[in-house]
Scaffold this active site. Sequence first.
Site, PDB file in Angstrom:
ATOM      1  N   TYR A 201       0.081  -8.404  13.907  1.00 17.43           N
ATOM      2  CA  TYR A 201      -0.841  -7.279  14.096  1.00 17.43           C
ATOM      3  C   TYR A 201      -1.384  -6.851  12.740  1.00 17.43           C
ATOM      4  CZ  TYR A 201      -2.436  -2.522  15.065  1.00 17.43           C
ATOM      5  OH  TYR A 201      -3.193  -1.375  15.172  1.00 17.43           O
TER       6      TYR A 201
ATOM      7  N   ASP B 280      -1.404  -8.815   4.138  1.00 16.35           N
ATOM      8  CA  ASP B 280      -1.439  -7.503   4.780  1.00 16.35           C
ATOM      9  C   ASP B 280      -0.069  -6.872   4.556  1.00 16.35           C
ATOM     10  OD1 ASP B 280      -1.312  -5.282   6.348  1.00 16.35           O
ATOM     11  OD2 ASP B 280      -1.947  -6.260   8.201  1.00 16.35           O
TER      12      ASP B 280
ATOM     13  N   LYS C 151      -0.167   3.027   5.116  1.00 20.20           N
ATOM     14  CA  LYS C 151       1.103   3.680   5.445  1.00 20.20           C
ATOM     15  C   LYS C 151       1.764   4.407   4.254  1.00 20.20           C
ATOM     16  CE  LYS C 151       1.745   1.582   9.859  1.00 20.20           C
ATOM     17  NZ  LYS C 151       1.195   0.278  10.222  1.00 20.20           N
TER      18      LYS C 151
HETATM   19  C1  LIG Z   1      -0.089  -0.217  10.763  1.00 16.61           C
HETATM   20  C2  LIG Z   1      -0.610  -1.551  10.360  1.00 16.61           C
HETATM   21  C3  LIG Z   1      -1.982  -1.797  10.198  1.00 16.61           C
HETATM   22  C4  LIG Z   1      -3.030  -0.772  10.549  1.00 16.61           C
HETATM   23  O1  LIG Z   1      -2.911   0.377   9.790  1.00 16.61           O
HETATM   24  P1  LIG Z   1      -3.492   1.749  10.413  1.00 16.61           P
HETATM   25  O2  LIG Z   1      -3.314   2.749   9.321  1.00 16.61           O
HETATM   26  O3  LIG Z   1      -2.676   2.035  11.626  1.00 16.61           O
HETATM   27  O4  LIG Z   1      -4.919   1.491  10.738  1.00 16.61           O
HETATM   28  C5  LIG Z   1      -2.363  -3.025   9.742  1.00 16.61           C
HETATM   29  N1  LIG Z   1      -1.474  -3.988   9.457  1.00 16.61           N
HETATM   30  C6  LIG Z   1      -0.157  -3.797   9.602  1.00 16.61           C
HETATM   31  C7  LIG Z   1       0.791  -4.900   9.260  1.00 16.61           C
HETATM   32  C8  LIG Z   1       0.316  -2.581  10.066  1.00 16.61           C
HETATM   33  O5  LIG Z   1       1.625  -2.401  10.244  1.00 16.61           O
END
Ligand SMILES: *Cc1c(COP(=O)(O)O)cnc(C)c1O
Length: 442
Positions: free
Chosen positions: A145, A247, A274
């Site tokens: 994700y 990511d 985050k």
């Molecule tokens: C939470 C998350 C996202 C998206 O971040 P948001 O601030 O919720 O838009 C993207 N990649 C990973 C791996 C995530 O855990």
Amino acid sequence: MPYPDLSSLSAKLFERGQEVMPGGNSRVGVMFQPYPLYAAFGKGCRVTDVEGVERIDFINNWSSLIHGHGNPQVLAAIAEQSQRLLAVGMPTEVEIELAELLTSRVPGVEQIRFSNSGSEGVLMALRAAKAFTGRPKIAKVEGAYHGNADAIEVSVAPSPKQWGAPEAPATVASTEGLTAGVLQDSIVLPFNDVEDTRRIIEAHAHELAAVVIDPVVSRMGFVQATPEYLRMVRDVTEQHGVLLVFDEVFSFRMGYRGAQGEVGITPDLTALGKIIGGGLPVGATGGRRDVMAVFDQTKLPLRVEHGGTYNANPMTMAAGLAAMQQMTPAAYDRLNALGDRARDGLRAALHDSGLVGAVHGCASMVALIFNDAPFSNYRELPLRRREAEMISTLHRYLLNHGVTIIPHGMMLLSTAMTEDDIDEMLTAMRGGMKVLAGAASE
Ligand SMILES: *Cc1c(COP(=O)(O)O)cnc(C)c1O
């Protein structure tokens, strides 16, 4: 008041919310059946619901609250900043300070730009890669994700009927509303499969702008990329001028220099989010100076337009700076040791309960699965209906015994926790496992 109770305040709020919002609120992840609990306040590692029931918070807003709730330094920074400016149509110094902190720590981040969510951090990384390489496609790992940008909302949780041959995974839309063009431009890779991934990247190299990888995939029980896999992806992308994007929106938790510091591979671009916002909304795209130059608004014509009313807003920057300054190497060591304590304790609890299961994760990320089959990628992920029901029963038991976890079995720790808090969680877990094993009732 035990959960669930349809006469509770949370149940009533949920009903009220559904009148004005489809599904009752604005976020898919906070829902669980029959109704989600509504939060009232949090302090340290504990959160209290509208009924006044306090629980240890192992969700920590899906990882972003690395210091738990009400961290004094973060609150002081927010209070101080709020007296001066909430947001302003001018840049501020605190943005530079957070950028300096992050670029000094993260090997692959020579320069950085801030946005408001991890999704945007990923989105701008992909756009930068396409602009820099002049190529149209991106590749991502099956089962991972990366937020809600179109190009990356594919094959997040495809069903066996859709997913295609293992050596050539199909690009499966994870949501309605994607166009055929988006699906055409997204290539799917089998995680931890060195040979097939190499072959797919090579076959598409001429049209591939970027390969996006999260070194620790949260959606797959925190399964980690093997060193050989990451090494191969780094080498093959470099050979073909494809940009490697990490990511680390989630996995930045791993250590002082991020996940890339832990795995020893330096990507070309990194998406963050985050924890770097200290609890306020944040995203960031960082990377090589020459690639990041596509955002340089001092050079015309502008290559990638990166605007955003709230980008680098000083409230988020101040909170993020206060949070990250506290994340010293010693703070990571202490937090990660709590993670070890939680994982070891859960393994012992599982063993004593006689239940079949396994505990995964690293650093301050923990996942409990009621299956002990080993897995290294999405297709091997042993999630069956019965196991999902067991986790759901455990989740509910924990809610009634002072602990809140992500409903499908994940836990994220905070620096506000002590060994006693971990042990309190373990005691509740042991109780829940006893119920599951049929040796005790509620
Ligand atoms: C939470 C998350 C996202 C998206 O971040 P948001 O601030 O919720 O838009 C993207 N990649 C990973 C791996 C995530 O855990």
